[in-house]
Design an enzyme around this catalytic site. Structure first.
Site, PDB file in Angstrom:
ATOM      1  N   HIS A 167       1.082  -1.237  -0.045  1.00  0.00           N
ATOM      2  CA  HIS A 167      -0.179  -0.066   0.101  1.00  0.00           C
ATOM      3  C   HIS A 167       0.972   1.200   0.062  1.00  0.00           C
ATOM      4  O   HIS A 167       2.120   1.294   0.511  1.00  0.00           O
ATOM      5  CB  HIS A 167      -0.892  -0.025   1.307  1.00  0.00           C
ATOM      6  CG  HIS A 167      -2.014  -1.034   1.279  1.00  0.00           C
ATOM      7  ND1 HIS A 167      -2.996  -0.805   0.207  1.00  0.00           N
ATOM      8  CD2 HIS A 167      -2.126  -2.227   1.821  1.00  0.00           C
ATOM      9  CE1 HIS A 167      -3.827  -1.919   0.429  1.00  0.00           C
ATOM     10  NE2 HIS A 167      -3.380  -2.421   1.496  1.00  0.00           N
ATOM     11  N   CYS A 206      -0.033   2.504  -4.675  1.00  0.00           N
ATOM     12  CA  CYS A 206      -0.880   3.631  -5.052  1.00  0.00           C
ATOM     13  C   CYS A 206       0.130   4.730  -4.952  1.00  0.00           C
ATOM     14  O   CYS A 206       1.041   4.865  -3.987  1.00  0.00           O
ATOM     15  CB  CYS A 206      -2.016   3.789  -3.874  1.00  0.00           C
ATOM     16  SG  CYS A 206      -3.156   2.424  -4.189  1.00  0.00           S
TER      17      CYS A 206
END
Ligand SMILES: *[C@@H]1O[C@H](CO)[C@@H](O)[C@H](O)[C@H]1NC(C)=O
Ligand SMILES: *[C@@H]1O[C@H](CO)[C@@H](O)[C@H](O)[C@H]1NC(C)=O
Ligand SMILES: *[C@@H]1O[C@H](CO)[C@@H](O)[C@H](O)[C@H]1NC(C)=O
Length: 449
Positions: A155, A196
């Protein structure tokens, strides 16, 4: 008929490639006597994040099957997936629908709490002393002639990568890379990053003259995408960028495919985020084998479905999984399961609203509660991150103060850190933002006391 013709053509091509080389043909090497190293890292944990460890296991087999020796590969992954109690196929991890078990044979060096930013940076920089007592204690011992491949899946948020309990900040990663450069710890380094906002880890930070090329799943402001929802496993099996570069590597002759070619193929196939490159773009002309290994891989490649077909932005994975489970339960008239998923959906939605409110409060405290235009700019803006001196300390403070945001692991909250970028870039002072955070999250405590 057509398919028979096609297969004849393919066999012909293969023979040309394999036997058409002159007998004295020498495969390109990193540099005389140079070794190849690979550092493969999945920085998350938990069943919802199954895909990150699946990607890294797959990457392990790519570099192994192309001839990088196991002793030159280092793997960091939490290792809570293969034997997770939610895994109906104990001891197995797959990276595509119906895929082979990619967990098999993976030698993990650092697992559990040893998967953290400090250990990662020490392993990368070859600081053997500093990782003593952790995992296998192995580090990248690369020298000036060696090539290094880093594949990181996790992430992220603007300017950071989220490990299970800590952040790795873009500045710290780039300082480590500078340090490796200054110490002649590599000839060339290729970094594939799936997170991301992954572009923000290198954009404006990675030098163009350090023999480092970074390819990222997304630009500085976008999510990266999960793919391949599996009904039996009840989770996503892969991430679009990772699956695309790895499926391409599985199929291709890495001795004749350049990084540039893979970049263009993967960029086209990863159609919901912009795959980007940073650093030394002249390295694009190098063959992939310079980093992924020179040996031909004989393993059989399964045809995989198009990962775009069920791709979801990383922050929506949890809620999408529950929605899918709810629909499946409904089709099966399983009311108990429907209730269970509905409760989870409600809970996730409530947490999301709370995150929205907390961030709105912080912004209204900083920007002034009457200045709606300014507040809106802070809420909606997509500024690029330059003020790392403000952003880094503020997100650390936010993580420690606003516990309900569930940082660093909650991707929905991570996405909201773009508002902190906006505040820092405005620029509001760190202190003004700190005190707004105190107020916003302090008020929470009073409300619930
Ligand atoms: C990233 O991609 C989005 C969506 O296409 C675009 O709006 C934005 O300007 C891009 N940002 C950068 C820094 O390239
Ligand atoms: C991406 O590709 C898939 C399948 O090839 C297609 O269904 C989808 O509409 C595309 N998405 C975008 C944003 O182009
Ligand atoms: C679910 O219930 C409906 C209505 O009672 C019925 O028509 C349907 O066949 C059932 N489906 C299953 C999978 O049992």
């Amino acid at each position: 008929m057509a398919s028979k013709m096609l297969s004849t053509v393919c066999v012909g091509l293969l023979i040309t490639v394999t036997f058409g080389l002159p007998s004295d043909f020498k495969l390109p090497q990193p540099k005389e006597n140079g070794k190849q190293w690979a550092l493969l890292v999945a920085g998350s944990n938990g069943w919802y994040n199954y895909r990150h460890q699946a990607d890294i296991c797959h990457a392990y087999h790519i570099v192994r099957s192309h001839g990088i020796p196991a002793e030159q590969i280092i793997v960091m992954m939490f290792d809570d997936i293969a034997y997770n109690k939610q895994n109906p196929n104990q001891g197995e991890i797959i990276n595509q629908p119906g895929g082979e078990n990619v967990y098999k044979g993976v030698a993990i060096d650092y697992r559990g709490k040893d998967v953290n930013p400090k250990t990662f940076l020490n392993v990368l920089q070859g600081n053997e002393e500093d990782v003593k007592g952790q995992g296998t204690g192995r580090v990248i011992k690369s020298a000036s002639n060696d090539n290094v491949f880093v594949n990181f899946v996790d992430h992220g948020a603007p300017g950071l990568i989220a490990f299970p309990t800590e952040f790795l900040h873009a500045v710290d990663l780039n300082i480590a890379l500078d340090h490796m450069h200054d110490n002649n710890q590599y000839h060339q380094l290729l970094f594939y990053l799936e997170t991301c906002e992954s572009g923000s880890m290198f954009s404006s930070l990675l030098r163009k003259d350090y023999n480092i090329l970074a390819m990222t799943a997304a630009n500085s402001t976008q999510s990266s995408y999960a793919c391949y929802f599996d009904k039996t496993l009840e989770t996503y099996l892969g991430d679009v960028f990772s699956v695309n570069w790895m499926q391409n590597s599985d199929k291709s002759n890495l001795n004749s495919e350049t990084i540039d070619k893979q970049f263009h193929i993967v960029r086209k196939e990863t159609n919901q985020s912009h795959v980007m490159e940073f650093g030394d773009l002249t390295m694009n002309k190098l063959m992939l084998s310079a980093f992924l290994g020179y040996e031909q891989d004989n393993h059989i490649v399964l045809n995989a479905p198009n990962p775009n077909l069920d791709a979801v932005p990383s922050e929506d994975v949890e809620i999408m999984v529950e929605r899918k489970l709810y629909t499946m339960a409904k089709e099966n008239n399983d009311t108990a399961k429907m209730d269970e998923s509905w409760a989870k959906i409600t809970d996730i939605t409530r947490k999301r609203e709370k995150t929205d409110n907390t961030m709105k409060q912080i912004i209204s405290f900083v920007a002034g509660d009457r200045n709606f235009q300014e507040q809106n700019a802070m809420l909606m803006g997509e500024n690029d991150l330059f003020k790392h001196d403000c952003y880094g300390p503020v997100v650390e403070y936010l993580k420690d103060t606003c516990r309900d945001l569930d940082l660093p692991s909650n991707r929905y909250s991570l996405k909201h850190l773009r508002m902190v970028v906006n505040l820092c870039e405005r620029p509001y002072s760190k202190d003004a933002i700190f005190s707004a955070i105190d107020k916003a999250c302090g008020l929470d405590i009073i409300t619930f006391a």
